[in-house]
Design a protein around this motif. Structure first.
Motif, PDB file in Angstrom:
ATOM      1  N   GLY A 305       0.853  -1.200   0.036  1.00  0.00           N
ATOM      2  CA  GLY A 305      -0.146   0.162  -0.035  1.00  0.00           C
ATOM      3  C   GLY A 305       0.888   1.230  -0.070  1.00  0.00           C
ATOM      4  N   PHE A 306       0.350   2.551   0.377  1.00  0.00           N
ATOM      5  CA  PHE A 306       0.767   3.723   0.167  1.00  0.00           C
ATOM      6  C   PHE A 306       1.335   4.053   1.597  1.00  0.00           C
ATOM      7  N   GLY A 307       1.489   3.259   2.661  1.00  0.00           N
ATOM      8  CA  GLY A 307       2.466   3.937   3.542  1.00  0.00           C
ATOM      9  C   GLY A 307       1.305   4.393   4.840  1.00  0.00           C
ATOM     10  N   GLY A 308       1.972   4.570   5.893  1.00  0.00           N
ATOM     11  CA  GLY A 308       1.052   4.853   7.281  1.00  0.00           C
ATOM     12  C   GLY A 308       0.967   6.142   7.506  1.00  0.00           C
ATOM     13  N   MET A 309       1.495   7.130   6.711  1.00  0.00           N
ATOM     14  CA  MET A 309       1.677   8.503   7.063  1.00  0.00           C
ATOM     15  C   MET A 309       0.543   9.453   6.237  1.00  0.00           C
ATOM     16  N   LEU A 310      -0.030  10.257   7.128  1.00  0.00           N
ATOM     17  CA  LEU A 310      -1.127  11.220   6.339  1.00  0.00           C
ATOM     18  C   LEU A 310      -1.027  12.566   6.958  1.00  0.00           C
ATOM     19  N   THR A 311      -1.406  13.534   6.289  1.00  0.00           N
ATOM     20  CA  THR A 311      -1.648  14.940   6.867  1.00  0.00           C
ATOM     21  C   THR A 311      -2.798  15.437   6.648  1.00  0.00           C
ATOM     22  N   ILE A 312      -3.468  16.312   7.597  1.00  0.00           N
ATOM     23  CA  ILE A 312      -4.567  16.978   7.209  1.00  0.00           C
ATOM     24  C   ILE A 312      -4.125  18.549   7.841  1.00  0.00           C
ATOM     25  N   ASP A 313      -5.059  19.519   7.336  1.00  0.00           N
ATOM     26  CA  ASP A 313      -4.874  20.764   7.679  1.00  0.00           C
ATOM     27  C   ASP A 313      -6.065  21.437   8.113  1.00  0.00           C
ATOM     28  N   VAL A 314      -6.119  21.607   9.459  1.00  0.00           N
ATOM     29  CA  VAL A 314      -7.435  22.251   9.809  1.00  0.00           C
ATOM     30  C   VAL A 314      -7.344  23.682  10.202  1.00  0.00           C
ATOM     31  N   GLY A 315      -6.578  24.511   9.459  1.00  0.00           N
ATOM     32  CA  GLY A 315      -6.691  25.746   9.532  1.00  0.00           C
ATOM     33  C   GLY A 315      -5.835  26.727  10.319  1.00  0.00           C
ATOM     34  N   LEU A 317      -3.012  26.663  13.953  1.00  0.00           N
ATOM     35  CA  LEU A 317      -2.278  25.834  15.150  1.00  0.00           C
ATOM     36  C   LEU A 317      -3.249  25.541  16.364  1.00  0.00           C
ATOM     37  N   GLU A 318      -3.965  26.772  16.574  1.00  0.00           N
ATOM     38  CA  GLU A 318      -4.817  26.588  17.837  1.00  0.00           C
ATOM     39  C   GLU A 318      -6.000  25.368  17.373  1.00  0.00           C
ATOM     40  N   LYS A 319      -6.747  25.426  16.320  1.00  0.00           N
ATOM     41  CA  LYS A 319      -7.511  24.402  16.222  1.00  0.00           C
ATOM     42  C   LYS A 319      -6.899  22.796  16.221  1.00  0.00           C
ATOM     43  N   ALA A 320      -5.613  22.951  15.497  1.00  0.00           N
ATOM     44  CA  ALA A 320      -4.797  21.605  15.498  1.00  0.00           C
ATOM     45  C   ALA A 320      -4.519  21.178  16.713  1.00  0.00           C
ATOM     46  N   ASN A 321      -4.117  22.026  17.901  1.00  0.00           N
ATOM     47  CA  ASN A 321      -3.797  21.647  19.121  1.00  0.00           C
ATOM     48  C   ASN A 321      -5.197  21.350  19.905  1.00  0.00           C
ATOM     49  N   GLY A 366       5.040  25.260   1.942  1.00  0.00           N
ATOM     50  CA  GLY A 366       3.911  24.773   2.200  1.00  0.00           C
ATOM     51  C   GLY A 366       3.656  24.125   3.365  1.00  0.00           C
ATOM     52  N   LEU A 367       4.523  24.502   4.428  1.00  0.00           N
ATOM     53  CA  LEU A 367       4.099  23.782   5.664  1.00  0.00           C
ATOM     54  C   LEU A 367       3.302  24.867   6.589  1.00  0.00           C
ATOM     55  N   SER A 368       2.076  24.570   6.503  1.00  0.00           N
ATOM     56  CA  SER A 368       1.329  25.623   7.312  1.00  0.00           C
ATOM     57  C   SER A 368       0.962  25.217   8.809  1.00  0.00           C
ATOM     58  N   ASP A 369       0.461  26.381   9.324  1.00  0.00           N
ATOM     59  CA  ASP A 369       0.188  26.200  10.941  1.00  0.00           C
ATOM     60  C   ASP A 369      -0.797  25.198  11.502  1.00  0.00           C
ATOM     61  N   GLY A 370      -1.748  24.959  10.385  1.00  0.00           N
ATOM     62  CA  GLY A 370      -3.018  23.970  10.931  1.00  0.00           C
ATOM     63  C   GLY A 370      -2.475  22.618  10.546  1.00  0.00           C
ATOM     64  N   LEU A 371      -1.209  22.348  10.092  1.00  0.00           N
ATOM     65  CA  LEU A 371      -1.013  20.942   9.677  1.00  0.00           C
ATOM     66  C   LEU A 371      -0.769  20.199  10.619  1.00  0.00           C
ATOM     67  N   ILE A 372      -1.461  18.880  10.607  1.00  0.00           N
ATOM     68  CA  ILE A 372      -1.465  17.870  11.708  1.00  0.00           C
ATOM     69  C   ILE A 372      -0.798  16.611  10.932  1.00  0.00           C
ATOM     70  N   ARG A 373       0.337  16.100  11.310  1.00  0.00           N
ATOM     71  CA  ARG A 373       0.862  14.926  10.999  1.00  0.00           C
ATOM     72  C   ARG A 373       0.493  13.477  11.690  1.00  0.00           C
TER      73      ARG A 373
END
Ligand SMILES: *Cc1c(COP(=O)(O)O)cnc(C)c1O
Length: 400
Positions: A305-315, A317-321, A366-373
């Motif tokens: 498959g395509f691996g176990g890593m994904l990212t989402i961007d929730v807009g 840093l505050e929301k991400a946390n 393109g590494l944004s504040d809301g990014l969660i890995r």
């Protein structure tokens, strides 16, 4: 015929000294010689199969190294105390004062810091490029360039490097292609596309139990011998040596790597599709929306498959946390760096694993504040996990 890395690992047989099904652990730092002549020959590197001193090599480390070489399809391998111990040794072996490195700009934070802040002290300069643009990589190559460095799938942006194109470029210019394959063990085998050296942090998927750090360098016998040289070998002289006890435990964990990678990939793929359908900005190489989806497909060993890593961007840093804290509270995973654990791990790269990269450069790549890995775990019931994650996102108004 397709490449079958797990078969190669399983075809190896090692027994313990009393017929044990696991090899004996070598509990010695030094080794006796029956003759002084053999000791001399061993120092000169001319006594195959003789052990000298465990910083140089030990039976337990060689067993693990051979399993990793079988996985990557290289002649041999040398294990190290950490992934950084592998990366720094390789780069310092290949480059000296005045040399130049072309590196992907999206790489592990520690590697970035080493190339940005440490190697310039030795007058080794690095140009950071967008690795997905082959013309940019070629334009950065100078007469002093010795190495092209990249991650097969990059941390944290999950950019995919074109192994074949980069290997051709490296050959054309007489430089070495060094690939950190930590994110995609078994999924992608860079050596078969022409990479010269393949590195892993064993700390992550390969060991898989978040209980140790370790690394490996896979390559030709000639290069591994250079690294181990008592006169000028980086692994021998800088001393990033793995302990035999650890080598033995990592080898045992490696026995289940193929099963784990399939489950990590299956779960990550499921969540990525659901997140994307929910309208979240989702990056996963298995999604058709990923700019390098077809490239990954063309390189992958399909069954993993395509691996176990994904990212989402929730807009933000505050929301991400908020989201990460809530998911942790609901036992959906841990707010922690690292990857490849049975449990899902999540972190905001901008403020953690990539914090070594200045903010302005983070923006540019393109590494944004809301990014969660996310490193997606081995959840048996990923549907339930998704429902519970979605409930967290709803509660925080991240999705409707
Ligand atoms: C963790 C990591 C490293 C460093 O490995 P250590 O074992 O922590 O030294 C290097 N590259 C990548 C892609 C990593 O994720």
């Amino acid at each position: 015929m397709s490449f079958k890395p797990a078969n190669h690992i399983q075809d190896l047989q090692y027994f313990g000294e009393f017929g044990g099904v696991n090899p004996s652990i070598s509990d010695s730092s030094t080794y006796t010689f029956l003759s002084a002549k053999t000791m001399f020959d061993t120092f000169e590197g001319n006594a195959d199969g003789c052990y000298l001193y465990s910083r140089h090599s030990s039976p337990s480390n060689l067993y693990l190294g051979e399993a990793l070489a079988a996985m990557e399809g290289t002649e041999t391998a040398n294990v190290t105390a950490s992934g950084m111990g592998a990366i720094t040794s390789v780069l310092l072996q290949l480059c000296q004062h005045g040399d130049h490195i072309v590196s992907s700009r999206t790489i592990y934070g520690g590697t970035y810091a080493f190339l940005k802040n440490f190697t310039p002290r030795l007058n080794i300069e690095t140009s950071f490029v967008n690795i997905t643009k082959i013309e940019d990589v070629e334009a950065a190559i100078k007469p002093e360039t010795k190495v092209i460095f990249c991650e097969c799938v990059s941390n944290p942006l999950l950019e995919v490097a074109n192994m074949q194109a980069l290997a051709q470029l490296a050959k054309k210019h007489g430089v070495k292609l060094v690939v950190d394959n930590t994110f995609t063990p078994l999924n992608i085998s860079p050596y078969k596309f022409g990479a010269d050296v393949v590195i892993h942090s064993l700390t992550k998927f390969i060991n898989g139990s978040s209980d140790t750090v370790g690394g490996v360098i896979c390559g030709t016998q000639e290069f591994i011998n250079q690294l181990r040289s008592v006169n000028d070998g980086a692994c021998m002289l800088l001393g990033p040596t793995m302990d035999s006890m650890r080598a033995a435990s990592i080898l045992k964990n490696m026995r289940t790597l193929h099963i784990r990678m399939k489950q990590h990939s299956k779960n990550a793929h499921y969540l990525a599709e659901k997140f994307e359908a929910d309208g979240l900005k989702t990056v996963y190489p298995g999604l058709k929306s990923h700019p390098s989806h077809n490239l990954f497909k063309s390189m992958m060993n399909e069954e993993y498959g395509f691996g176990g890593m994904l990212t989402i961007d929730v807009g933000s840093l505050e929301k991400a946390n908020e989201l990460m804290e809530l998911m942790q509270k609901r036992n959906l995973g841990y707010l922690a760096v690292s990857l490849g654990f049975y449990k899902t791990l999540f972190s905001a790269p901008g403020t953690s694993t990539s914090s070594e990269i200045p903010e302005s450069e983070q923006k540019e790549m393109g590494l944004s504040d809301g990014l969660i890995r996310f490193s997606i775990g081995l959840d048996n019931d990923i549907e339930r996990t998704y429902q519970m994650m979605k409930a967290c996102m709803k509660e925080l108004s991240i999705v409707d």
